[in-house]
Design an enzyme around this catalytic site. Structure first.
Site, short mmCIF file in Angstrom:
data_model
loop_
_atom_site.label_atom_id
_atom_site.label_comp_id
_atom_site.label_asym_id
_atom_site.label_seq_id
_atom_site.Cartn_x
_atom_site.Cartn_y
_atom_site.Cartn_z
N HIS A 30 0.89 -1.15 0.00
CA HIS A 30 0.00 0.00 0.00
C HIS A 30 0.93 1.20 0.00
O HIS A 30 1.98 1.18 0.64
CB HIS A 30 -0.89 0.02 1.24
N CYS A 104 -4.21 1.95 -5.04
CA CYS A 104 -3.50 3.03 -4.37
C CYS A 104 -2.13 3.30 -5.01
O CYS A 104 -1.68 4.44 -5.06
CB CYS A 104 -3.34 2.73 -2.89
#
Length: 127
Positions: A30, A104
């Site tokens: 992430h 992301c």
């Protein structure tokens, strides 16, 4: 000219296996871009944009790995950052989030490019 903003790329491990995959240039990550103490990232949302601010270094489903300082080659104001985010929001609507094709890391790459005119580290989006 010097940059008055502090900008970093924050990387988080999404899987314990990253300890073995990361040295090979792979992993599940992430990411977000931290600008003056506010981290910007992208995720799923039923309505509206998936672009959101959050507290840097803290993701509920990931372990913080590293902060990579981003060098900005020109003076950048907070207003210019806001315009960059506004330009990106339509491309990153929350309902369009996809684990492989629009996540992301894609947002981080796009914002990194908007701010620096350079590519983000390629390993962040290699599963």
């Amino acid at each position: 000219m010097s940059n008055s903003l502090t900008v970093s790329l924050n990387v988080y491990d999404l899987a314990d296996q990253n300890q073995y995959a990361h040295p090979l240039g792979l992993g599940a990550y992430h990411t977000g871009i931290e600008i003056n103490g506010i981290e910007w990232s992208y995720g799923h949302a039923e309505r509206g944009t998936g672009v959101y601010p959050c507290l840097p270094g803290s993701h509920p489903n990931a372990k913080f790995r590293e902060k990579i300082r981003i060098k900005i080659q020109h003076t950048l104001t907070i207003e210019e950052v806001a315009r960059c985010l506004d330009r990106l929001r339509p491309a990153f609507m929350g309902y369009r989030y996809h684990l492989l094709f629009l996540n992301c890391n894609h947002f981080t790459e796009a914002l990194h490019y908007e701010l620096t005119n350079e590519r983000a580290p390629s390993y962040i989006n290699r599963l």
